[in-house]
Motif scaffolding. Structure first.
Motif, PDB file in Angstrom:
ATOM      1  N   UNK A   1      41.137  -8.763  10.726  1.00 31.38           N
ATOM      2  CA  UNK A   1      42.382  -8.300  10.166  1.00 31.38           C
ATOM      3  C   UNK A   1      42.651  -6.759  10.429  1.00 31.38           C
ATOM      4  N   UNK A   2      41.420  -6.043  10.116  1.00 25.41           N
ATOM      5  CA  UNK A   2      41.393  -4.504  10.239  1.00 25.41           C
ATOM      6  C   UNK A   2      41.902  -4.248  11.689  1.00 25.41           C
ATOM      7  N   UNK A   3      41.523  -5.003  12.813  1.00 28.48           N
ATOM      8  CA  UNK A   3      41.996  -4.694  14.024  1.00 28.48           C
ATOM      9  C   UNK A   3      43.546  -5.158  14.287  1.00 28.48           C
ATOM     10  N   UNK A   4      44.145  -5.904  13.554  1.00 27.48           N
ATOM     11  CA  UNK A   4      45.576  -6.309  13.354  1.00 27.48           C
ATOM     12  C   UNK A   4      46.388  -5.250  12.601  1.00 27.48           C
ATOM     13  N   UNK A   5      45.827  -4.216  11.916  1.00 25.38           N
ATOM     14  CA  UNK A   5      46.461  -3.098  11.120  1.00 25.38           C
ATOM     15  C   UNK A   5      46.395  -3.405   9.983  1.00 25.38           C
ATOM     16  N   UNK A   6      45.823  -4.371   9.178  1.00 20.81           N
ATOM     17  CA  UNK A   6      45.784  -4.584   7.726  1.00 20.81           C
ATOM     18  C   UNK A   6      44.823  -3.625   7.219  1.00 20.81           C
ATOM     19  N   UNK A   7      45.049  -3.219   5.909  1.00 23.25           N
ATOM     20  CA  UNK A   7      44.240  -2.365   5.069  1.00 23.25           C
ATOM     21  C   UNK A   7      43.541  -3.485   4.213  1.00 23.25           C
ATOM     22  N   UNK A   8      42.078  -3.726   4.590  1.00 23.48           N
ATOM     23  CA  UNK A   8      41.244  -4.856   3.790  1.00 23.48           C
ATOM     24  C   UNK A   8      40.379  -4.219   2.608  1.00 23.48           C
ATOM     25  N   UNK A   9      40.422  -4.952   1.640  1.00 21.90           N
ATOM     26  CA  UNK A   9      39.566  -4.742   0.639  1.00 21.90           C
ATOM     27  C   UNK A   9      38.637  -5.970   0.284  1.00 21.90           C
ATOM     28  N   UNK A  10      37.407  -5.716   0.435  1.00 23.77           N
ATOM     29  CA  UNK A  10      36.485  -6.935   0.316  1.00 23.77           C
ATOM     30  C   UNK A  10      35.833  -7.066  -0.980  1.00 23.77           C
ATOM     31  N   UNK A  11      35.865  -8.204  -1.391  1.00 24.55           N
ATOM     32  CA  UNK A  11      35.313  -8.838  -2.769  1.00 24.55           C
ATOM     33  C   UNK A  11      34.283  -9.778  -2.695  1.00 24.55           C
ATOM     34  N   UNK A  12      33.117  -9.501  -3.166  1.00 24.04           N
ATOM     35  CA  UNK A  12      32.013 -10.489  -2.887  1.00 24.04           C
ATOM     36  C   UNK A  12      30.870 -10.330  -4.015  1.00 24.04           C
ATOM     37  N   UNK A  13      30.145 -11.103  -4.199  1.00 24.19           N
ATOM     38  CA  UNK A  13      28.968 -10.895  -5.075  1.00 24.19           C
ATOM     39  C   UNK A  13      27.755 -10.071  -4.443  1.00 24.19           C
ATOM     40  N   UNK A  14      27.855 -10.012  -3.095  1.00 22.10           N
ATOM     41  CA  UNK A  14      26.832  -9.059  -2.506  1.00 22.10           C
ATOM     42  C   UNK A  14      27.645  -7.779  -1.987  1.00 22.10           C
ATOM     43  N   UNK A  15      26.834  -6.634  -2.204  1.00 21.58           N
ATOM     44  CA  UNK A  15      27.373  -5.410  -1.782  1.00 21.58           C
ATOM     45  C   UNK A  15      27.489  -5.355  -0.192  1.00 21.58           C
ATOM     46  N   UNK A  16      28.647  -4.576   0.215  1.00 23.95           N
ATOM     47  CA  UNK A  16      28.732  -4.342   1.832  1.00 23.95           C
ATOM     48  C   UNK A  16      27.533  -3.511   2.398  1.00 23.95           C
ATOM     49  N   UNK A  17      27.125  -4.021   3.628  1.00 23.94           N
ATOM     50  CA  UNK A  17      26.239  -3.078   4.350  1.00 23.94           C
ATOM     51  C   UNK A  17      26.795  -1.686   4.893  1.00 23.94           C
ATOM     52  N   UNK A  18      28.058  -1.943   4.993  1.00 21.06           N
ATOM     53  CA  UNK A  18      28.784  -0.540   5.429  1.00 21.06           C
ATOM     54  C   UNK A  18      28.946   0.259   4.162  1.00 21.06           C
ATOM     55  N   UNK A  19      28.541   1.613   3.976  1.00 16.60           N
ATOM     56  CA  UNK A  19      28.912   2.508   2.792  1.00 16.60           C
ATOM     57  C   UNK A  19      30.173   2.621   2.912  1.00 16.60           C
ATOM     58  N   UNK A  20      30.854   2.574   3.929  1.00 13.95           N
ATOM     59  CA  UNK A  20      32.448   3.077   3.989  1.00 13.95           C
ATOM     60  C   UNK A  20      33.521   1.894   3.939  1.00 13.95           C
ATOM     61  N   UNK A  21      32.923   0.668   3.742  1.00  9.68           N
ATOM     62  CA  UNK A  21      33.827  -0.533   3.387  1.00  9.68           C
ATOM     63  C   UNK A  21      34.325  -0.200   1.994  1.00  9.68           C
ATOM     64  N   UNK A  22      35.682  -0.412   2.017  1.00 13.58           N
ATOM     65  CA  UNK A  22      36.505  -0.751   0.669  1.00 13.58           C
ATOM     66  C   UNK A  22      36.340  -1.863   0.188  1.00 13.58           C
ATOM     67  N   UNK A  23      35.390  -2.186  -0.877  1.00 11.45           N
ATOM     68  CA  UNK A  23      34.708  -3.133  -1.440  1.00 11.45           C
ATOM     69  C   UNK A  23      34.351  -3.191  -2.991  1.00 11.45           C
ATOM     70  N   UNK A  24      34.287  -4.334  -3.323  1.00 11.63           N
ATOM     71  CA  UNK A  24      33.841  -4.372  -4.901  1.00 11.63           C
ATOM     72  C   UNK A  24      32.909  -5.671  -4.939  1.00 11.63           C
ATOM     73  N   UNK A  25      31.814  -5.388  -5.579  1.00  4.59           N
ATOM     74  CA  UNK A  25      30.877  -6.567  -6.033  1.00  4.59           C
ATOM     75  C   UNK A  25      31.698  -7.233  -7.258  1.00  4.59           C
TER      76      UNK A  25
END
Length: 295
Positions: free
Chosen positions: A25-49
């Motif tokens: 999705x990022x390669x297709x031009x979308x801004x992606x916000x990740x939501x998961x019980x586990x934290x992201x491995x990439x500190x720059x990922x837009x995300x929330x646990x």
């Protein structure tokens, strides 16, 4: 190329499908916000646990606008929610707990999106809601299509049946809502294709879903198409490969293992039994990756 302004929340972003979908999705031009019980491995990922079985956490996660010091909660924070978060198989937990987790997460995401004014949801439904395992539930006909009767053989599949009905009811009660249910077949990554050879001498290992699968990269394509499918209401699409997991022709497999089942069409070659025709016709879905292409 999709608009870079379209913001997509992906639940279960760190699971099997999410780890392929998010970069797609990022390669297709979308801004992606990740939501998961586990934290992201990439500190720059837009995300929330978040624990999506808790309505307050689901509501908070789906109202996440901005980032870093400018992050804040607000309505209509996303254009689309892609809901992947789920226990992916039956009997991973006690049945009552599996039911609670899958049903509460799905309800909370659907309802939080509705209350926040996010009217577009793409949900990872499943083939299992139509009676998988087909060899145990007297499948009525082939090919399997979107008109197939729904049946929850176990608690996992029951959550998919009830999730689709919940989506239908929510859309009936809110005509502005759109919930697209992608009935994903058995999702495979390329590194799993080596085991397909072990099934060739024993087709009974894959009777349960008529020898069907889909490549994870094609799932990402299907989700991207569903994001842009702007039709109100609940709809459903099977997402499968064009071919089965077997080298044996489909007619031979059906003759031997399902001789009495009604056939509504003639099958050619290794043609898939769970039909993706509707997804092709309406979404423009075209599977690109086949297990037989593996090196």
């Amino acid at each position: 190329m999709a608009s870079t302004k379209k913001r997509v929340a992906v639940t279960g972003a760190h699971g099997k499908i999410g780890t392929v979908l998010v970069p797609y999705l990022k390669a297709e031009g979308y801004e992606v916000f990740s939501i998961d019980e586990t934290p992201p491995s990439d500190p720059d990922e837009l995300a929330m646990t978040a624990d999506l079985t808790q309505f307050g956490q689901a509501l908070d996660a789906l109202s996440s606008a901005g980032e870093d010091t400018y992050a804040r909660p607000e309505r209509e924070a996303f254009d689309v929610v892609v809901h992947l978060a789920s226990l992916p198989h039956p009997r991973m937990k006690a049945d009552s707990e599996e039911f609670r987790i899958n049903m509460m997460a799905t309800f909370n995401v659907f309802e939080a999106a509705r209350r926040l004014g996010i009217k577009n949801v793409v949900w990872a439904a499943s083939e299992v809601g139509t009676g998988v395992p087909y060899d145990k539930t007297d499948a009525p006909y082939v090919p399997v299509d979107e008109e197939y009767p729904m049946r929850g053989y176990n608690i996992y599949s029951l959550t998919k049946v009830l999730g689709e009905e919940m989506a239908r009811q929510i859309c009936l009660n809110d005509p502005e809502m759109r919930i697209t249910c992608l009935r994903l077949s058995n999702v495979m990554n390329p590194e799993e294709y080596d085991k397909f050879d072990t099934w060739q001498d024993d087709p009974t290992q894959r009777l349960w879903n008529f020898w069907t699968y889909v490549d994870n990269r094609d799932v990402a394509q299907a989700v991207g198409l569903a994001i842009e499918y702007d039709v109100r209401g609940k709809d459903q699409f099977f997402i499968t490969n064009d071919e089965t997991v077997m080298r044996t022709p489909t007619v031979e497999l059906l003759d031997k293992h399902f001789p009495d089942i009604e056939r509504k069409k003639e099958f050619t070659g290794n043609e898939v039994v769970i039909s993706n025709d509707k997804a092709k016709r309406i979404l423009g879905f075209q599977p690109k990756y086949r297990w037989t292409d593996k090196k």
